[in-house]
Design a protein around this motif. Structure first.
Motif, PDB file in Angstrom:
ATOM      1  N   VAL A 218       9.206  -8.588  -5.012  1.00  0.00           N
ATOM      2  CA  VAL A 218       9.380 -10.210  -4.917  1.00  0.00           C
ATOM      3  C   VAL A 218       7.837 -10.303  -5.101  1.00  0.00           C
ATOM      4  CG1 VAL A 218       9.642 -12.011  -3.455  1.00  0.00           C
ATOM      5  CG2 VAL A 218      11.161 -10.246  -3.415  1.00  0.00           C
ATOM      6  N   ASP A 219       6.906  -9.395  -4.538  1.00  0.00           N
ATOM      7  CA  ASP A 219       5.605  -9.871  -4.930  1.00  0.00           C
ATOM      8  C   ASP A 219       5.070  -9.502  -6.210  1.00  0.00           C
ATOM      9  OD1 ASP A 219       4.925 -11.031  -2.454  1.00  0.00           O
ATOM     10  OD2 ASP A 219       4.374  -9.256  -1.502  1.00  0.00           O
ATOM     11  N   GLY A 220       5.890  -8.880  -7.270  1.00  0.00           N
ATOM     12  CA  GLY A 220       5.575  -8.465  -8.489  1.00  0.00           C
ATOM     13  C   GLY A 220       5.258  -6.969  -8.711  1.00  0.00           C
ATOM     14  N   TYR A 221       5.535  -6.241  -7.736  1.00  0.00           N
ATOM     15  CA  TYR A 221       5.392  -4.812  -8.047  1.00  0.00           C
ATOM     16  C   TYR A 221       6.569  -4.410  -8.708  1.00  0.00           C
ATOM     17  CZ  TYR A 221       1.767  -4.083  -4.446  1.00  0.00           C
ATOM     18  OH  TYR A 221       0.674  -4.074  -3.726  1.00  0.00           O
ATOM     19  N   THR A 222       6.260  -3.401  -9.790  1.00  0.00           N
ATOM     20  CA  THR A 222       7.278  -2.709 -10.570  1.00  0.00           C
ATOM     21  C   THR A 222       8.195  -1.614  -9.565  1.00  0.00           C
ATOM     22  OG1 THR A 222       5.654  -1.080 -11.246  1.00  0.00           O
ATOM     23  CG2 THR A 222       5.992  -2.808 -12.596  1.00  0.00           C
ATOM     24  N   ARG A 223       9.001  -1.037  -9.900  1.00  0.00           N
ATOM     25  CA  ARG A 223       9.771  -0.283  -9.153  1.00  0.00           C
ATOM     26  C   ARG A 223       8.873   1.185  -8.878  1.00  0.00           C
ATOM     27  NH1 ARG A 223      13.802   0.157  -5.548  1.00  0.00           N
ATOM     28  NH2 ARG A 223      15.066  -1.218  -6.876  1.00  0.00           N
ATOM     29  N   MET A 224       8.021   1.661  -9.910  1.00  0.00           N
ATOM     30  CA  MET A 224       7.321   2.733  -9.855  1.00  0.00           C
ATOM     31  C   MET A 224       6.052   2.418  -8.825  1.00  0.00           C
ATOM     32  SD  MET A 224       7.308   5.819 -10.922  1.00  0.00           S
ATOM     33  CE  MET A 224       8.336   5.824 -12.561  1.00  0.00           C
ATOM     34  N   GLU A 225       5.404   0.989  -8.912  1.00  0.00           N
ATOM     35  CA  GLU A 225       4.371   0.800  -8.227  1.00  0.00           C
ATOM     36  C   GLU A 225       4.662   0.660  -6.703  1.00  0.00           C
ATOM     37  OE1 GLU A 225       1.581  -1.864 -11.097  1.00  0.00           O
ATOM     38  OE2 GLU A 225       3.136  -2.818  -9.935  1.00  0.00           O
ATOM     39  N   ALA A 226       5.966  -0.027  -6.443  1.00  0.00           N
ATOM     40  CA  ALA A 226       6.680   0.049  -5.105  1.00  0.00           C
ATOM     41  C   ALA A 226       6.813   1.497  -4.448  1.00  0.00           C
ATOM     42  CB  ALA A 226       7.835  -0.726  -5.068  1.00  0.00           C
ATOM     43  N   PHE A 227       7.317   2.396  -5.257  1.00  0.00           N
ATOM     44  CA  PHE A 227       7.652   3.988  -5.023  1.00  0.00           C
ATOM     45  C   PHE A 227       6.354   4.613  -4.530  1.00  0.00           C
ATOM     46  CE2 PHE A 227       7.536   8.350  -6.025  1.00  0.00           C
ATOM     47  CZ  PHE A 227       8.570   8.780  -5.172  1.00  0.00           C
ATOM     48  N   PHE A 228       5.014   4.335  -5.490  1.00  0.00           N
ATOM     49  CA  PHE A 228       3.924   4.983  -5.056  1.00  0.00           C
ATOM     50  C   PHE A 228       3.124   4.474  -4.062  1.00  0.00           C
ATOM     51  CE2 PHE A 228       4.636   7.082  -9.182  1.00  0.00           C
ATOM     52  CZ  PHE A 228       4.414   8.209  -8.977  1.00  0.00           C
ATOM     53  N   LYS A 229       3.161   3.077  -3.919  1.00  0.00           N
ATOM     54  CA  LYS A 229       2.336   2.285  -3.008  1.00  0.00           C
ATOM     55  C   LYS A 229       2.921   1.975  -1.718  1.00  0.00           C
ATOM     56  CE  LYS A 229      -0.711   0.323  -6.756  1.00  0.00           C
ATOM     57  NZ  LYS A 229      -1.069  -1.130  -7.327  1.00  0.00           N
ATOM     58  N   ILE A 230       4.291   2.000  -1.692  1.00  0.00           N
ATOM     59  CA  ILE A 230       5.054   1.476  -0.467  1.00  0.00           C
ATOM     60  C   ILE A 230       5.683   2.786   0.078  1.00  0.00           C
ATOM     61  CG2 ILE A 230       6.785  -0.048   0.586  1.00  0.00           C
ATOM     62  CD1 ILE A 230       4.267  -1.411  -0.434  1.00  0.00           C
ATOM     63  N   VAL A 231       6.611   3.460  -0.661  1.00  0.00           N
ATOM     64  CA  VAL A 231       7.347   4.668  -0.353  1.00  0.00           C
ATOM     65  C   VAL A 231       6.954   5.845   0.099  1.00  0.00           C
ATOM     66  CG1 VAL A 231       9.536   5.903  -0.736  1.00  0.00           C
ATOM     67  CG2 VAL A 231       9.412   3.639  -1.631  1.00  0.00           C
ATOM     68  N   LEU A 232       5.790   6.191  -0.761  1.00  0.00           N
ATOM     69  CA  LEU A 232       5.174   7.458  -0.535  1.00  0.00           C
ATOM     70  C   LEU A 232       4.241   7.457   0.774  1.00  0.00           C
ATOM     71  CD1 LEU A 232       4.156   8.943  -3.984  1.00  0.00           C
ATOM     72  CD2 LEU A 232       5.897   9.597  -2.455  1.00  0.00           C
ATOM     73  N   PRO A 233       3.382   6.574   0.894  1.00  0.00           N
ATOM     74  CA  PRO A 233       2.811   6.458   2.158  1.00  0.00           C
ATOM     75  C   PRO A 233       3.813   6.557   3.376  1.00  0.00           C
ATOM     76  CG  PRO A 233       1.853   5.117   0.728  1.00  0.00           C
ATOM     77  CD  PRO A 233       3.064   5.271   0.135  1.00  0.00           C
ATOM     78  N   GLU A 234       4.708   5.699   3.391  1.00  0.00           N
ATOM     79  CA  GLU A 234       5.708   5.921   4.490  1.00  0.00           C
ATOM     80  C   GLU A 234       6.456   7.360   4.521  1.00  0.00           C
ATOM     81  OE1 GLU A 234       6.528   3.624   6.637  1.00  0.00           O
ATOM     82  OE2 GLU A 234       4.937   2.223   6.042  1.00  0.00           O
ATOM     83  N   ALA A 235       6.610   7.935   3.530  1.00  0.00           N
ATOM     84  CA  ALA A 235       7.318   9.269   3.521  1.00  0.00           C
ATOM     85  C   ALA A 235       6.253  10.388   3.640  1.00  0.00           C
ATOM     86  CB  ALA A 235       8.128   9.470   2.287  1.00  0.00           C
ATOM     87  N   ALA A 236       5.124  10.238   3.892  1.00  0.00           N
ATOM     88  CA  ALA A 236       3.876  11.121   4.031  1.00  0.00           C
ATOM     89  C   ALA A 236       4.519  12.094   5.029  1.00  0.00           C
ATOM     90  CB  ALA A 236       2.621  10.592   4.465  1.00  0.00           C
ATOM     91  N   THR A 237       5.135  11.716   6.148  1.00  0.00           N
ATOM     92  CA  THR A 237       5.176  12.762   7.252  1.00  0.00           C
ATOM     93  C   THR A 237       6.401  13.625   6.941  1.00  0.00           C
ATOM     94  OG1 THR A 237       4.805  11.212   9.028  1.00  0.00           O
ATOM     95  CG2 THR A 237       6.443  12.913   9.454  1.00  0.00           C
ATOM     96  N   GLY A 238       7.287  13.131   6.023  1.00  0.00           N
ATOM     97  CA  GLY A 238       8.446  13.866   5.508  1.00  0.00           C
ATOM     98  C   GLY A 238       7.933  14.905   4.678  1.00  0.00           C
ATOM     99  N   ILE A 239       7.152  14.300   3.616  1.00  0.00           N
ATOM    100  CA  ILE A 239       6.651  15.264   2.721  1.00  0.00           C
ATOM    101  C   ILE A 239       5.792  16.557   3.501  1.00  0.00           C
ATOM    102  CG2 ILE A 239       4.843  15.248   0.849  1.00  0.00           C
ATOM    103  CD1 ILE A 239       5.709  12.508   0.011  1.00  0.00           C
ATOM    104  N   ALA A 240       4.790  16.021   4.248  1.00  0.00           N
ATOM    105  CA  ALA A 240       3.969  17.033   4.998  1.00  0.00           C
ATOM    106  C   ALA A 240       4.819  18.156   5.678  1.00  0.00           C
ATOM    107  CB  ALA A 240       3.320  16.533   6.043  1.00  0.00           C
TER     108      ALA A 240
END
Length: 319
Positions: A218-240
């Motif tokens: 809604v704020d204007g992010y693309t799907r890819m930007e939302a993935f890298f800037k929102i999802v990946l930081p939240e998934a850092a624990t699972g990735i580690a």
């Protein structure tokens, strides 16, 4: 106000502490045994009863990194005095370091095998976790036709013991020229870890509220930007957490490394047992190689310990 504990609760806690200490000692005993053997003189490595108190020495590590042969006669006083300190410890053990025609020390194959292990384990872990994260995100956020069947197919690749396909894989790799290559083992370990990575990361992705991404879109992010800037930081624990398990699997793998490699891309696990020395097996050298081999995994796991604790308890996030 502090809670008042009954005598039975205090007794239970003490029993639990003792049980934890006993289990900890049992699990740490093999590691202590390997570490102590790596610093023992060769004649104390297999004594009965075991030698616990001894003067530590580093001759096993010198032997591990150099080629050596049995001494047929003791070195002359001039040779002994002219030798560097690390070569004297080998002389003291009844062996000598092999030198080439120019007098240069001949190094063993352990450093190159150790480097091969690092290259192959790190690269395959990065690829498996990276591809697993993207795949898990797709399954978690989008409607995929036949999703359940596809996920079961991915999971089914973990149901077969990998060594069962060792011979077909060896023949295929030989036909395409991937035998004894780094890229061959990287592809193999990535394929084996990918299913585990997908399933573990999907659990983490499902936990991340979709509302976060929707707000970003809604704020204007693309799907890819939302993935890298929102999802990946939240998934850092699972990735580690996923990276630790994938790295340990690739780092410790023995059967395929033994079958698929010979010299150029051979990793440390099949090489360490070959360091039996001349004459009787030199267990101190094997223990030194094993001790060094344990360090990268221990350091990697220690650095990511906070993420691991969170990873073990995933499922507690509330939307």
């Amino acid at each position: 106000m502090a809670a008042v504990r009954t005598s039975s609760e205090i007794g239970f806690n003490r029993v639990a502490i003792v049980a934890v200490l006993v289990v900890t000692i049992i699990f740490l005993a093999p590691i202590y045994w390997i570490a102590s053997t790596a610093f023992k003189p060769r004649n104390l490595a297999t004594t009965i009863p075991p030698t616990v108190v001894f003067q530590p020495e580093i001759s096993p590590f010198v032997k591990l990194f150099t080629k050596r042969s049995q001494l047929r006669s003791p070195p002359t006083p001039e040779e002994y005095a002219a030798a560097p300190w690390w070569e004297r410890v080998v002389f003291d053990g009844g062996e000598k370091i092999v030198r080439d025609g120019k007098g240069q020390v001949q190094w063993s194959g352990y450093p190159s095998r150790f480097l091969n292990s690092l290259i192959i384990a790190i690269t395959s872990t990065v690829l498996a976790v990276g591809m697993g994260t993207f795949t898990a995100y797709g399954f978690s956020r989008f409607k995929v036709k036949g999703e359940a069947d596809l996920l079961f197919f991915i999971l089914s690749t973990r149901m077969l013991p990998p060594v069962v396909v060792a011979i077909p894989m060896f023949l295929m790799y030989r036909a395409v020229g991937l035998n004894d290559t780094h890229i061959g083992l990287i592809i193999l370990y990535t394929a084996f870890n990918l299913s585990f990575s997908v399933w573990l990361m999907k659990g983490f992705m499902d936990e991340i509220p979709k509302e976060y991404e929707e707000a970003a879109l809604v704020d204007g992010y693309t799907r890819m930007e939302a993935f890298f800037k929102i999802v990946l930081p939240e998934a850092a624990t699972g990735i580690a957490a996923t990276a630790v398990f994938c790295f340990i699997t690739a780092w410790n793998e023995y059967a395929f490394a033994l079958i698929m490699t010979n010299r150029r891309a051979q990793t440390a696990p099949p090489f360490i047992p070959s360091q039996v020395g001349s004459g009787l097996p030199d267990w101190t050298v094997i223990a030194a190689g094993t001790f060094l081999f344990l360090l990268p995994v221990a350091i990697f796991t220690f650095l990511l310990r906070n993420h691991l604790l969170r990873g073990m308890s995933f499922g507690a996030i509330r939307k």
